[in-house]
Motif scaffolding. Structure first.
Motif: not given
Lengths: 419, 65
Positions: A43, A46, A50, A126, A129, A132-133
């Protein structure tokens, strides 16, 4: 007789517990249950690498199928555990299956505290995943960005959004948000870090309401002012994922209550590790819950040891350690600086070339915590000294004796200067 | 004998390895990991493996020779 360990939760705590069982020589079955279908991932990136697109998903994976096979870890991903039946020693899954265990490890982590403000769209947290995307996709549509919450996650997201070129404002009801962790004086330096990087802060002011929709949001503040935002990110803490255990009979109180060996109280076959565990810390003499990456790893290793070696139980008494990468600061925090009554700085935290260690002492006269910036060597030293309960003056002397950081403390003689 | 490897480019100086296994991992003045040994014994491998797995950026591995 083959023993079975069922680990519930496929983030860092769960994955590292499963792997550590093998390192500890456990030869039975290890089953890793995860709510998300996605392979286990890490994580911390993120909110940073990422989110900014520097790292792809492969770079954040904690476990591949190949690695799991190699350690004979059976993966049950994409299906949440719904119940723990302690009497029958079973974990029940959402797809109707049940897994019998000899030992169970609860590693379900924590979730982002949900935003209390719910406009039509455009408000993000957040934690996963997918979070975050989604945020990454939204940020590619442009700013400005308002971050609610000036803690670590908020500060890191602000730094990432700024790095992507957006106008960013961070809002927090506390006058110095990081001050909760490092005290008000050093906390103010963290606030200034935002300003130096072109991020606006509105600290000491709360959020009244958020209205509108993605691309056109209005954040109304408690002082009557209003901020315009395309996207709002809410980072206001996390809550332990213990709801699924409500009818288990386990004692739950802001996490699963555990003894000093990380075993659930009254259920010695059940362990809890990481963000979801609140265990009795024998050094602090109190129950603590710690939401740090390193804690999940260390507690997982300790629980794995205790499961594999029931005749050699190890108490879990870690020294807290957390890091946060904000702008050009790699901040590393060890122990409990917030318990300090006095602190001294070695090195310099000025803008040019920040590199320093801030050492904290409490009424016992020992080193109780430290914050280092861009100085991992000092962090290592401080971590040992806090672990050893070193007297503050000795600790200060030892850290001062390290290769001097390139920055200078006020009052130190300048090399080559003439009085 | 198992061989220690480190990705020095990936290392971020989080220093969990040094805390977990100070006899094989250290950190230099620039905050980059230093391997104090090239090889370890099979007996110490489990503990060193746990130290390697405490690296937040997975910069450390142990390979079979």
């Amino acid at each position: 007789m083959t023993r079975t360990v069922v680990v519930i939760g496929s983030s860092i705590g769960g994955v590292r517990t499963a792997q550590a069982l093998r390192s500890e020589g456990f030869g039975g079955r290890v089953v890793l249950v995860g709510e998300e279908a996605q392979l286990p991932y890490d994580k911390p990136p993120l909110s940073k690498q990422f989110l900014t697109g520097q790292w792809d998903v492969d770079r954040v994976l904690l476990l591949t199928e190949e690695k799991a096979d190699k350690d004979s870890i059976e993966l049950r991903l994409g299906v949440p555990a719904t119940r723990l039946d302690i009497a029958a020693r079973q974990v029940l899954l959402a797809d109707g299956a049940s897994l019998e265990y000899d030992s169970a490890v609860i590693a379900t982590g924590a979730s982002a505290r949900p935003s209390p403000w719910r406009p039509e769209s455009g408000v993000h947290v957040v934690r996963t995943l997918d979070d975050s995307r989604r945020l990454q996709a939204r940020l590619s549509d442009g700013g400005p960005v308002v971050v609610v919450g000036g803690g670590f996650i908020g500060a890191e997201v602000a730094g990432s959004a700024r790095a992507l070129g957006h106008e960013v404002t961070v809002v927090d009801p506390l006058p110095t948000p990081i001050g909760r962790v490092v005290g008000p004086e050093i906390g103010r330096l963290f606030s200034e870090l935002h300003h130096r990087h072109g991020v606006v802060t509105r600290f000491g002011v709360g959020v009244e309401a958020i209205e509108g929709a993605a691309g056109d949001l209005r954040v109304r503040l408690t002082d009557g002012t209003q901020l315009q935002a395309a996207t709002v990110v809410v980072g206001i803490g996390a809550v332990p994922n213990d709801g699924w255990l409500a009818d288990s009979g386990l004692p739950i109180d802001n996490g699963v209550l555990c003894d000093q060996y990380s075993r659930a109280l009254d259920a010695p076959d059940v362990y809890a590790v990481g963000d979801v565990a609140r265990w009795f810390h024998p050094g602090h003499r109190e129950y603590v819950r710690v939401e740090h990456w390193t804690n999940a790893v260390e507690q997982g290793a300790c629980a794995a040891h205790n499961i594999a070696n029931p005749d050699d139980l190890r108490a879990y008494r870690p020294v807290e350690y957390v890091w946060s990468d904000q702008y050009d600061w790699k901040a590393q925090i060890v122990g409990r600086p917030n318990h300090g009554t006095r602190h001294e700085t070695v090195g310099s935290l000025s803008a040019g070339n920040p590199r320093a260690a801030v050492l904290y002492t409490d009424e016992t006269g020992r080193l109780c915590g430290a914050v280092t910036v861009n100085w991992p060597k000092a962090l290592v030293q401080c971590r040992r000294l806090v672990t050893d309960g070193a007297p503050f003056d000795d600790a200060l002397a030892k850290v001062s004796a390290l290769t001097p950081p390139s920055g200078r403390s006020a009052g130190e003689p300048v090399a080559g200067a003439r009085a | 004998m198992p061989v220690l490897k480190a990705n020095f480019e990936a290392c971020q100086g989080y220093a969990n390895c040094v805390d977990a296994a100070p006899e094989v991992y250290d950190i230099d003045d620039d905050g980059v990991v230093v391997l104090l040994k090239a090889e370890i014994s099979d007996e110490e491998r489990p503990r060193i493996e746990e130290a390697a797995r405490s690296c937040p950026v997975s910069a450390l591995t142990i390979e079979d020779a």
